[in-house]
Design a protein around this motif. Structure first.
Motif, PDB file in Angstrom:
ATOM      1  N   UNK A 139       0.848  -1.204   0.000  1.00 58.37           N
ATOM      2  CA  UNK A 139       0.000   0.000   0.000  1.00 58.37           C
ATOM      3  C   UNK A 139       0.882   1.252   0.000  1.00 58.37           C
ATOM      4  N   UNK A 140       1.843   1.298   0.922  1.00 56.24           N
ATOM      5  CA  UNK A 140       2.656   2.512   1.067  1.00 56.24           C
ATOM      6  C   UNK A 140       3.547   2.749  -0.154  1.00 56.24           C
ATOM      7  N   UNK A 147       0.472   5.597  -7.511  1.00 57.53           N
ATOM      8  CA  UNK A 147      -0.657   4.762  -7.932  1.00 57.53           C
ATOM      9  C   UNK A 147      -1.858   5.011  -7.024  1.00 57.53           C
ATOM     10  N   UNK A 148      -3.044   4.598  -7.504  1.00 58.56           N
ATOM     11  CA  UNK A 148      -4.241   4.595  -6.667  1.00 58.56           C
ATOM     12  C   UNK A 148      -4.328   3.192  -6.069  1.00 58.56           C
ATOM     13  N   UNK A 149      -4.716   3.098  -4.774  1.00 58.00           N
ATOM     14  CA  UNK A 149      -4.672   1.789  -4.110  1.00 58.00           C
ATOM     15  C   UNK A 149      -6.017   1.439  -3.469  1.00 58.00           C
ATOM     16  N   UNK A 166      -2.862   5.199   3.979  1.00 59.61           N
ATOM     17  CA  UNK A 166      -2.865   6.008   2.760  1.00 59.61           C
ATOM     18  C   UNK A 166      -3.617   5.395   1.596  1.00 59.61           C
ATOM     19  N   UNK A 167      -4.166   4.184   1.790  1.00 62.21           N
ATOM     20  CA  UNK A 167      -4.922   3.572   0.681  1.00 62.21           C
ATOM     21  C   UNK A 167      -6.151   4.438   0.368  1.00 62.21           C
ATOM     22  N   UNK A 168      -6.556   4.440  -0.890  1.00 62.65           N
ATOM     23  CA  UNK A 168      -7.706   5.251  -1.290  1.00 62.65           C
ATOM     24  C   UNK A 168      -9.016   4.602  -0.860  1.00 62.65           C
ATOM     25  N   UNK A 169      -9.055   3.262  -0.878  1.00 63.81           N
ATOM     26  CA  UNK A 169     -10.282   2.554  -0.496  1.00 63.81           C
ATOM     27  C   UNK A 169      -9.929   1.247   0.205  1.00 63.81           C
ATOM     28  N   UNK A 170     -10.757   0.872   1.188  1.00 62.76           N
ATOM     29  CA  UNK A 170     -10.593  -0.419   1.856  1.00 62.76           C
ATOM     30  C   UNK A 170     -11.898  -1.191   1.733  1.00 62.76           C
ATOM     31  N   UNK A 171     -11.779  -2.498   1.492  1.00 63.62           N
ATOM     32  CA  UNK A 171     -12.974  -3.346   1.350  1.00 63.62           C
ATOM     33  C   UNK A 171     -12.913  -4.451   2.408  1.00 63.62           C
TER      34      UNK A 171
END
Ligand SMILES: NC(=O)c1ccc[n+]([C@@H]2O[C@H](COP(=O)([O-])OP(=O)(O)OC[C@H]3O[C@@H](n4cnc5c(N)ncnc54)[C@H](OP(=O)(O)O)[C@@H]3O)[C@@H](O)[C@H]2O)c1
Length: 318
Positions: A139-140, A147-149, A166-171
């Motif tokens: 991620x980092x 990149x988008x993560x 810092x990730x853009x989205x978490x699922x």
């Protein structure tokens, strides 16, 4: 006391990183490669106490230097032999505990996400297992490279940790279908690269959420080795399915990754743009721990899947 041969050095270990492959090795599923120590442990940090002086000089290292190293085995020990080519200076500002958490995951992520997966700035990466030692690194690094993560985890608390990194989205893959979520988050286009540590029935679903020319990189098979592939999709979308294991690769391969990490990643660590994520530190020699040693307790924590980031054994300052 292990003896260093040509091209090798001996490290008095102050900290050893713990990785999931150590747990697999302990359970009998991941034997040490021929020639490697059968003591577990794939990464250490500490001071150089002996070794091939010429090879050290050529690498800009000397006796007494603090280094961290990727090893093919033997890391859970007070002294450890490492090839000079797989040793890097401890990044300025980092402790040995933090440095011991770096080599296995940073080498693996560099090799799989950037070399094999060819992730580029502006592309989107999906990381399965976003709070694993590998995941927090991926991620980092991917964010630092522009990149988008998107990353997955098995609880809401772990998803919060993923966003904090810092990730853009978490699922949360236990409450949401990652395939549906990835399509929603990418307006149906899909992601460019997936770093997968599950395989099994994930592979078919992952191919469904890859963009055109997308790359799926498999680094573990926690969900099983057998997968079904829609070959029509692979053709229509020009997909690539690949993967690798680091431990068995030759010295020259690991040396090339080490040089890339030194040039591209160490400056990010020294500038504080990427941080080691150490969840817990166990005293290596602590027989009061459940299981009779710090290593046993560290493995029990890893197998509980409660950790976010890395687990490290502390041998004390040499
Ligand atoms: N190929 C190589 O060269 C290489 C090198 C190093 C490590 N590895 C592999 O990479 C993996 C990570 O290593 P590590 O040391 O970082 O281990 P780790 O910290 O113990 O991480 C394992 C992770 O797998 C996640 N996970 C399990 N089932 C999942 C599922 N169905 N969907 C999404 N995530 C799932 C867990 O997350 P949740 O708790 O959120 O489910 C956990 O975070 C291990 O499988 C290891 O064997 C491969």
């Amino acid at each position: 006391m292990p003896l260093a041969g040509a091209g090798e050095l001996c490290i008095q270990v102050s900290a050893s990183g713990v990785n999931r492959p150590d747990v697999l090795q302990r359970a009998g599923h991941y034997p040490a490669p021929p020639g490697a120590s059968d003591i577990p442990g794939l990464e250490v940090a500490g001071r150089i106490v002996s070794g091939d002086v010429q090879a050290m000089q050529a690498a800009g290292l000397k006796m007494g230097d603090r280094v961290c190293a990727l090893v093919a085995g033997g890391g859970y020990a007070a002294f450890c032999i490492a090839p000079v080519a797989q040793c890097l200076p401890v990044p300025r500002g980092l402790s040995d505990i933090e440095a011991a958490s770096l080599p296995e995951t940073f080498f693996t992520v560099w090799s799989n996400v950037f070399d094999r997966g060819r992730l580029a700035a502006g592309e989107t990466l999906l990381v399965q297992g976003g709070t694993s030692g590998i995941g927090v690194t991926a991620i980092q690094l991917a964010k630092a490279m522009g990149a988008r993560v998107i990353a997955t985890a098995g609880s809401d608390a772990k998803c919060d940790a993923i966003r904090a990194l810092g990730a853009d989205h978490a699922i949360n893959y236990k409450t949401h279908d990652f395939e549906v979520e990835v399509k929603r988050l990418t307006d149906g286009l899909g992601v460019d690269v997936i770093l997968d540590m599950v395989a099994g029935d994930y592979v078919a679903r992952e191919l469904n959420c890859l963009a055109e020319d997308g790359r799926l990189v498999i680094i573990a098979v926690q969900g099983g080795v057998k997968s079904e592939i829609n070959s029509g999709l692979v053709m229509r979308r020009r997909l690539t399915v690949t993967g690798s294991t680091l431990r068995v690769r030759p010295l020259a391969f690991k040396q090339a990754i080490a040089q890339n990490c030194l040039a591209r990643v160490w400056p990010l660590l020294e500038a504080g743009r990427i941080k080691p994520v150490v969840h817990s530190v166990f005293s290596a020699a602590d027989a009061t721990q459940p299981g009779g040693s710090g290593a046993a307790a560290a493995h029990a924590l890893m197998e509980s899947n409660q950790h976010v980031g890395k687990i490290v054994l502390n041998w004390g300052t040499p």
